[in-house]
Scaffold this active site. Structure first.
Site, PDB file in Angstrom:
ATOM      1  N   GLY A  94       0.838  -1.213   0.000  1.00 36.04           N
ATOM      2  CA  GLY A  94       0.000   0.000   0.000  1.00 36.04           C
ATOM      3  C   GLY A  94       0.863   1.250   0.000  1.00 36.04           C
ATOM      4  O   GLY A  94       2.077   1.187   0.179  1.00 36.04           O
ATOM      5  N   GLY A  96       2.611   3.648   1.456  1.00 33.50           N
ATOM      6  CA  GLY A  96       3.136   3.886   2.798  1.00 33.50           C
ATOM      7  C   GLY A  96       3.643   5.299   2.988  1.00 33.50           C
ATOM      8  O   GLY A  96       3.891   5.731   4.117  1.00 33.50           O
ATOM      9  N   ARG A  97       3.833   5.993   1.879  1.00 31.72           N
ATOM     10  CA  ARG A  97       4.294   7.383   2.013  1.00 31.72           C
ATOM     11  C   ARG A  97       3.754   8.241   0.871  1.00 31.72           C
ATOM     12  O   ARG A  97       4.441   9.149   0.393  1.00 31.72           O
ATOM     13  CB  ARG A  97       5.820   7.432   2.039  1.00 31.72           C
ATOM     14  CG  ARG A  97       6.469   6.773   0.848  1.00 31.72           C
ATOM     15  CD  ARG A  97       7.893   7.185   0.733  1.00 31.72           C
ATOM     16  NE  ARG A  97       8.557   6.364  -0.262  1.00 31.72           N
ATOM     17  CZ  ARG A  97       9.756   6.605  -0.696  1.00 31.72           C
ATOM     18  NH1 ARG A  97      10.430   7.619  -0.240  1.00 31.72           N
ATOM     19  NH2 ARG A  97      10.302   5.821  -1.606  1.00 31.72           N
ATOM     20  N   ASP A 256       4.532  -4.688  -7.315  1.00 30.23           N
ATOM     21  CA  ASP A 256       3.895  -3.435  -6.891  1.00 30.23           C
ATOM     22  C   ASP A 256       4.480  -2.234  -7.631  1.00 30.23           C
ATOM     23  O   ASP A 256       3.936  -1.142  -7.565  1.00 30.23           O
ATOM     24  CB  ASP A 256       4.036  -3.234  -5.373  1.00 30.23           C
ATOM     25  CG  ASP A 256       5.468  -3.427  -4.905  1.00 30.23           C
ATOM     26  OD1 ASP A 256       6.007  -4.529  -5.107  1.00 30.23           O
ATOM     27  OD2 ASP A 256       6.052  -2.477  -4.364  1.00 30.23           O
ATOM     28  N   ASN A 257       5.583  -2.448  -8.328  1.00 32.24           N
ATOM     29  CA  ASN A 257       6.190  -1.348  -9.078  1.00 32.24           C
ATOM     30  C   ASN A 257       5.960  -1.519 -10.579  1.00 32.24           C
ATOM     31  O   ASN A 257       6.746  -1.033 -11.402  1.00 32.24           O
ATOM     32  CB  ASN A 257       7.691  -1.265  -8.784  1.00 32.24           C
ATOM     33  CG  ASN A 257       7.954  -0.822  -7.352  1.00 32.24           C
ATOM     34  OD1 ASN A 257       7.110  -0.192  -6.731  1.00 32.24           O
ATOM     35  ND2 ASN A 257       9.126  -1.150  -6.838  1.00 32.24           N
TER      36      ASN A 257
END
Ligand code: AMP
Ligand code: MG
Length: 491
Positions: A94, A96-97, A256-257
């Protein structure tokens, strides 16, 4: 958290269609406050292309918006849920930043996510501080804008602000926020998340949203989800071929990338290859070379297989049939990739038509480059300029024979030498964001608050095919200091 100050302005209007998706797929998240935000770089040309109000964005209130201090009236900022295979291991992740401020409709009618990266802790921070340091955010700005100028689909960088806060890494560094613009932030990992933690209906809602956002209904053929899978496979095959053609190493191709839109995303430990070597790895954490230059097409296919797995319940009710359909789509990746790669390579060599033997000609050149440890970009640049000097490769007998075959090949096409040269100029960058030049720009900015070096670099790398304006400084190789260039994840 204290409620955010609201900006009441019609200077930038944002929509929030993602927050109409099932709640599992995101969480409402306001960005953290930045104590004393300062705009350090702003992308005028991107703002112009999108039709964004530059005067507002550069104003005090605009900088409050870009630093998360204020949000727009009616805006529903969120962080997105996603999972991912990181170096092969599946985890819940998710944003996260990062906080998605909303979606902006450009003057051309395209929808873009406007996201703040480095804007503080979210539900997905997993113990991290949710912040980012100035160096890595400027690095993402430089490389993403360089990639865009090279003609490679990518998320874009609108601005970087320093927050006035320090972030603690190995050293104490200036905190910063990047404003990222993307046609969406939907990742392979978003589908993995929905498939693992959602119902089939939630997965279908995500797939329908994605189709609606990225494709025209009249283009779908048959089952829309098979269409989606085939399209993503095709887009990624094309994207990865473009990376390979310029020598770009992403460095952290976790699922995720990898975007569904086919845009390059998450510029962490990425870097451009100097000397041609398929085993090139820059990332300090990629010990086994999983994400090495030459491995990128295989990894893309592996990631796409994870995407296909996530879609299985939508492909067919009968699982066996669904698997067959998924396998068929994924097995096509290799052919598509090769098709795009050889098409691109022909252009790099000034070849317009196709001959069966072209593959040998291309493969042979790469083998000679490998043997002579030739710089990847400068080899093609020299061929384009017909200046076969200054590099060891051009003295090799093997190269001389290859050169004769290439000249013969060019003489067998209708187009003349001039047209060939133009095609090569359009496909062989004279300049790429070379690692030592990127480092030099980042050092000046982060250590001395001097952004002029970065601006000169940006000026050069955003015109990579302009052969009328050759600046040798940016083509020079690093002076060898015996150390291999290493990159670190952008946390
Ligand atoms: P990345 O390597 O940037 O693709 O990030 C991988 C995951 O780690 C994502 O879920 C990020 O949101 C998360 N992450 C990276 N840096 C931080 C940070 N400083 N604080 C919290 N989460 C982070
Ligand atoms: Mg990431």
């Amino acid at each position: 958290m204290k409620d955010k100050d609201i900006i009441i302005t019609k200077c930038v209007e944002l929509e929030n269609t993602y927050s109409n998706l099932p709640e599992k797929l995101y969480s409402r998240q306001k960005p953290s406050d930045s104590p004393s935000p300062k705009l350090v770089i702003f992308n005028d040309s991107l703002a112009d292309d999108l039709g964004l109000n530059k005067d507002f964005l550069k104003s005090k209130e605009g900088v409050d918006f870009l630093s998360g201090n204020k949000i727009l009236e009616d805006s529903t900022p969120i962080s997105e849920s996603y999972a991912g295979h990181q170096f092969g291991h599946f985890t819940m992740l998710g944003d996260g930043r990062a906080v998605l401020l909303g979606e902006y409709i450009s003057k051309n009618g395209n929808r873009y996510d406007i996201q703040l990266k480095g804007s503080g802790v979210t539900k997905y921070s997993r113990g991290g501080d949710g912040k980012a340091a100035l160096g890595p955010m400027l690095r993402e700005y430089i490389i993403s804008e360089g990639m865009n100028a090279l003609g490679i689909p990518t998320t874009r960088s609108l601005a970087v602000v320093t927050t006035g806060e320090k972030v603690i890494r190995e050293k104490i560094l200036d905190g910063a926020i990047l404003t990222r613009v993307a046609s969406s932030h939907i990742r392979v990992g978003t589908f993995q998340y929905a498939a693992n933690w959602g119902s089939v209906e939630e997965l279908r809602t995500l797939a329908d949203y994605t189709l609606n956002r990225h494709y025209k209904k009249e283009d779908y053929e048959g089952n829309p989800y098979i269409y989606l899978l085939n399209e993503v496979v095709d887009k990624q095959a094309s994207l990865i071929s473009k990376w390979q053609l310029v020598g770009f190493v992403h460095g952290v191709m976790n699922t995720d990338n990898m975007t569904i839109s086919g845009e390059t995303i998450d510029y962490g430990p990425c870097a451009f290859m100097d000397i041609y070597d398929p085993e090139t790895v820059f990332s300090s954490i990629d010990t086994y070379g999983r994400y090495a230059y030459g491995n990128q097409p295989n990894i893309a296919m592996w990631n796409l297989a994870r995407f296909a797995e996530s879609l299985l319940p939508l492909l067919d009710e009968d699982e066996k049939k669904a698997i067959k359909l998924a396998e068929k789509s994924i097995s096509n990746f290799g052919n598509l990739y090769k098709k795009y790669w050889y098409q691109g390579m022909r252009k790099k060599l000034g070849i317009f038509n196709e001959e069966e033997k072209d593959k040998d000609l291309i493969d042979d050149l790469l083998a000679i480059m490998y043997k002579s440890k030739a710089d990847y970009t400068n080899t093609f640049r020299s061929l384009t300029l017909s200046k076969l000097e200054g590099m060891d490769i051009f003295k090799m007998e093997e190269f001389k024979s290859w050169n004769n075959l290439w000249k013969e090949r060019l003489s067998r096409q209708e187009e003349d030498e001039e047209a060939s040269k133009r095609l090569m100029e359009e496909n062989n960058p004279i300049v790429i964001p070379r690692n030592h030049r990127v480092e030099e720009a980042l050092e000046a900015a982060t250590e001395n608050n001097d952004f002029t070096v970065m601006k000169s670099l940006l000026d050069a790398i955003t015109r990579p095919y302009d052969y009328s304006n050759i600046n040798e400084y940016y083509s020079m190789l690093p002076k060898s200091n015996g150390c291999k260039y290493r990159t670190y994840c952008g946390t």
